[in-house]
Design a protein around this motif. Sequence first.
Motif, PDB file in Angstrom:
ATOM      1  N   ARG A   1      35.423 -19.736  20.399  1.00  6.35           N
ATOM      2  CA  ARG A   1      35.233 -21.233  22.205  1.00  6.35           C
ATOM      3  C   ARG A   1      35.670 -20.968  23.067  1.00  6.35           C
ATOM      4  NH1 ARG A   1      32.288 -26.520  20.764  1.00  6.35           N
ATOM      5  NH2 ARG A   1      31.283 -25.076  19.489  1.00  6.35           N
ATOM      6  N   SER A   2      36.523 -20.799  23.204  1.00  4.85           N
ATOM      7  CA  SER A   2      37.912 -20.138  24.070  1.00  4.85           C
ATOM      8  C   SER A   2      37.038 -18.922  25.152  1.00  4.85           C
ATOM      9  CB  SER A   2      39.475 -20.309  23.696  1.00  4.85           C
ATOM     10  OG  SER A   2      40.457 -20.586  24.831  1.00  4.85           O
ATOM     11  N   ARG A   3      37.346 -17.990  24.273  1.00  2.66           N
ATOM     12  CA  ARG A   3      36.806 -16.572  24.619  1.00  2.66           C
ATOM     13  C   ARG A   3      35.419 -17.180  25.658  1.00  2.66           C
ATOM     14  NH1 ARG A   3      37.596 -14.079  20.529  1.00  2.66           N
ATOM     15  NH2 ARG A   3      35.422 -13.981  19.245  1.00  2.66           N
ATOM     16  N   LEU A   4      33.975 -17.925  24.681  1.00  2.00           N
ATOM     17  CA  LEU A   4      33.233 -18.326  25.349  1.00  2.00           C
ATOM     18  C   LEU A   4      33.072 -19.081  26.183  1.00  2.00           C
ATOM     19  CD1 LEU A   4      29.896 -17.952  24.997  1.00  2.00           C
ATOM     20  CD2 LEU A   4      30.449 -20.159  24.111  1.00  2.00           C
ATOM     21  N   LEU A   5      33.914 -20.112  26.751  1.00  2.00           N
ATOM     22  CA  LEU A   5      34.551 -20.572  28.003  1.00  2.00           C
ATOM     23  C   LEU A   5      34.514 -19.729  28.828  1.00  2.00           C
ATOM     24  CD1 LEU A   5      34.159 -23.675  27.637  1.00  2.00           C
ATOM     25  CD2 LEU A   5      36.650 -23.519  27.297  1.00  2.00           C
ATOM     26  N   ALA A   6      35.959 -18.460  28.869  1.00  4.46           N
ATOM     27  CA  ALA A   6      35.974 -18.298  29.277  1.00  4.46           C
ATOM     28  C   ALA A   6      35.119 -17.090  30.365  1.00  4.46           C
ATOM     29  CB  ALA A   6      37.115 -16.962  29.029  1.00  4.46           C
ATOM     30  N   GLN A   7      34.642 -16.801  29.271  1.00  2.06           N
ATOM     31  CA  GLN A   7      33.537 -15.633  29.583  1.00  2.06           C
ATOM     32  C   GLN A   7      32.085 -16.475  30.790  1.00  2.06           C
ATOM     33  OE1 GLN A   7      32.021 -13.979  25.966  1.00  2.06           O
ATOM     34  NE2 GLN A   7      33.552 -12.392  25.881  1.00  2.06           N
ATOM     35  N   LEU A   8      32.080 -17.315  30.333  1.00  2.00           N
ATOM     36  CA  LEU A   8      31.214 -18.871  31.000  1.00  2.00           C
ATOM     37  C   LEU A   8      31.719 -18.850  32.602  1.00  2.00           C
ATOM     38  CD1 LEU A   8      28.148 -19.710  29.246  1.00  2.00           C
ATOM     39  CD2 LEU A   8      28.974 -21.639  29.715  1.00  2.00           C
ATOM     40  N   ILE A   9      32.662 -19.197  32.324  1.00  2.33           N
ATOM     41  CA  ILE A   9      33.203 -19.244  33.514  1.00  2.33           C
ATOM     42  C   ILE A   9      33.093 -17.435  34.840  1.00  2.33           C
ATOM     43  CG2 ILE A   9      35.550 -19.634  35.274  1.00  2.33           C
ATOM     44  CD1 ILE A   9      36.081 -22.042  32.860  1.00  2.33           C
TER      45      ILE A   9
ATOM     46  N   ARG B   1      28.030 -10.403  18.298  1.00  2.00           N
ATOM     47  CA  ARG B   1      29.208 -10.904  18.802  1.00  2.00           C
ATOM     48  C   ARG B   1      29.993 -11.382  18.827  1.00  2.00           C
ATOM     49  NH1 ARG B   1      24.593 -14.946  16.372  1.00  2.00           N
ATOM     50  NH2 ARG B   1      24.496 -14.475  14.573  1.00  2.00           N
ATOM     51  N   ARG B   2      31.263 -10.264  18.230  1.00  2.00           N
ATOM     52  CA  ARG B   2      32.180  -9.806  18.027  1.00  2.00           C
ATOM     53  C   ARG B   2      32.621  -9.600  19.127  1.00  2.00           C
ATOM     54  NH1 ARG B   2      32.275  -9.521  12.022  1.00  2.00           N
ATOM     55  NH2 ARG B   2      32.018  -7.377  13.150  1.00  2.00           N
ATOM     56  N   ALA B   3      31.607  -9.056  20.059  1.00  3.81           N
ATOM     57  CA  ALA B   3      32.289  -7.883  21.377  1.00  3.81           C
ATOM     58  C   ALA B   3      32.799  -8.741  22.004  1.00  3.81           C
ATOM     59  CB  ALA B   3      31.165  -6.833  21.318  1.00  3.81           C
ATOM     60  N   GLU B   4      33.237  -8.186  22.742  1.00  7.97           N
ATOM     61  CA  GLU B   4      33.835  -8.496  24.009  1.00  7.97           C
ATOM     62  C   GLU B   4      32.770  -8.569  25.001  1.00  7.97           C
ATOM     63  OE1 GLU B   4      37.341  -9.531  25.583  1.00  7.97           O
ATOM     64  OE2 GLU B   4      37.964  -9.243  23.765  1.00  7.97           O
ATOM     65  N   ASN B   5      32.447  -9.694  26.068  1.00  3.41           N
ATOM     66  CA  ASN B   5      31.636  -9.993  27.334  1.00  3.41           C
ATOM     67  C   ASN B   5      30.365  -9.895  26.622  1.00  3.41           C
ATOM     68  OD1 ASN B   5      33.681  -9.445  29.282  1.00  3.41           O
ATOM     69  ND2 ASN B   5      33.259  -7.205  29.242  1.00  3.41           N
ATOM     70  N   SER B   6      30.108 -10.847  25.026  1.00  4.97           N
ATOM     71  CA  SER B   6      28.787 -10.814  24.653  1.00  4.97           C
ATOM     72  C   SER B   6      28.936 -12.531  24.751  1.00  4.97           C
ATOM     73  CB  SER B   6      29.300 -10.821  23.071  1.00  4.97           C
ATOM     74  OG  SER B   6      29.803 -11.966  22.215  1.00  4.97           O
ATOM     75  N   VAL B   7      28.624 -12.614  26.195  1.00  3.14           N
ATOM     76  CA  VAL B   7      28.653 -13.985  26.866  1.00  3.14           C
ATOM     77  C   VAL B   7      27.126 -14.962  26.500  1.00  3.14           C
ATOM     78  CG1 VAL B   7      28.062 -12.734  29.319  1.00  3.14           C
ATOM     79  CG2 VAL B   7      28.713 -15.714  28.681  1.00  3.14           C
TER      80      VAL B   7
END
Lengths: 263, 263
Positions: free
Chosen positions: B54-62, B224-230
């Motif tokens: 979730r934290s990664r998703l939040l960062a990617q979304l921002i 899904r696990r990949a970086e930048n998979s926003v």
Amino acid sequence: ELVSATQRVRQGDLSARAPHWADDEIGALADAFNQMVADLETSQQAVAEKEAARSRLLAQLINAQEEERRRIARNLHDSVGQSLTSLMVGLKFLRQLNDRRAIADKSTELRHIADETLDEVRLLSRQLRPSVLDDLGLAAALERYAAEFTGLYPNLTVDLHCHLPQRLPPPVETSLYRILQEAMTNAARHSHAKTLSVLLTARNNHAQAIVEDDGIGFDPEKARRAENSVGLHSMAERAELLGGALKIESSAKGASVYVEIPL
Amino acid sequence: ELVSATQRVRQGDLSARAPHWADDEIGALADAFNQMVADLETSQQAVAEKEAARSRLLAQLINAQEEERRRIARNLHDSVGQSLTSLMVGLKFLRQLNDRRAIADKSTELRHIADETLDEVRLLSRQLRPSVLDDLGLAAALERYAAEFTGLYPNLTVDLHCHLPQRLPPPVETSLYRILQEAMTNAARHSHAKTLSVLLTARNNHAQAIVEDDGIGFDPEKARRAENSVGLHSMAERAELLGGALKIESSAKGASVYVEIPL
């Protein structure tokens, strides 16, 4: 009984408790076990609450982004699009004119439209992301923003001090810009303050910022829990995502937002 | 020993284990306890992993939002701003012209500039958020999008079928539009598919959508696990935030994205 309680906990039932049979070793064990499970239950609740807060923030962030897109799309389509259509109609009309005076007047009128449209497009662009932030850095972008901000909120005096010996890493500049923008806007909208002091420094490998107002203050916890508090949450998230932290202090004499981000 | 192990667990040390002293009741208790703590450790790890995702998703979304703002801001400032400046300069020049022929030519030229700028502004507006989505609904917006999409990816045939008896609630329309947009773009970019079939229906109080391609497929878990998979994450999040779900199936013969959202 203790064995059956551990099994219930294993199955995820943190409400399971062992009966206190006697004041012997097994009794002490049951007490210790029960306390342990109670602690686990509390910490799991805290995790669940944080998870729920993240979920809400995510939803709010997605909604806010959608709202922003809608606002800009409408502005472009209606206002900028309308002006460009007027220019086209005006130019078609101008082509049919014979009188030199009328042509001059029409072209002046059309220049005014183009000029106003340009202002509007530039404002929209700057509101989205000021190019000065990328080109000249955070201090310059904040000076520019403070000037615009004073135009928007003339009753609020902004006292901005940036002491940055050099450019900060781009993600830190972006995050601090957004955090300070949000903190300043919040103060302008809700604090009834007369003065807003914004201080930005970089030292000991940390960027530090303080936004302090002399307004009526607010309850940070209550504000954080409030629905649609996307601003406060995303300020904190932006700082935390860069390994930093955000702290809010508030009293009846005003509120202060402290941000620290490692460099 | 068992008591001290429970105390260590209380302090948050889920690596604590009780020694197996003897095959008596206490021994069975120690085994049950150890198994319980191991289970808790596993489930806490799962929670931590989800939290990290979730934290990664939040960062990617921002980040994605910041990138979008930057892109539109630059486009407005550089391209639209430039055209408007050209129009102003051209109108100033036109004002000084005497020859009727020259005036007619210049105004035609300027109309072309205004016309192209209008196209650009409308495209930008539509890319941000098509007004047809609000005005005419999801089916109309998807038809429009599919037409533009075919223009962008001429080697990919899009087969769109919308069976919606009526307008869906606005949040569902927005989310499905964004999810289908993302799924279609992913397929166009990565699948090497020849045909893309998009099916949208509403029945049993559920909106259902399927995006199916005949491409090379991909590993959804790995993606899904990949970086930048926003993209993938936000598709799933958008569905889940409305109480729905997203499922991806993929083989060497192509991939399918299933979305279901309750109405």
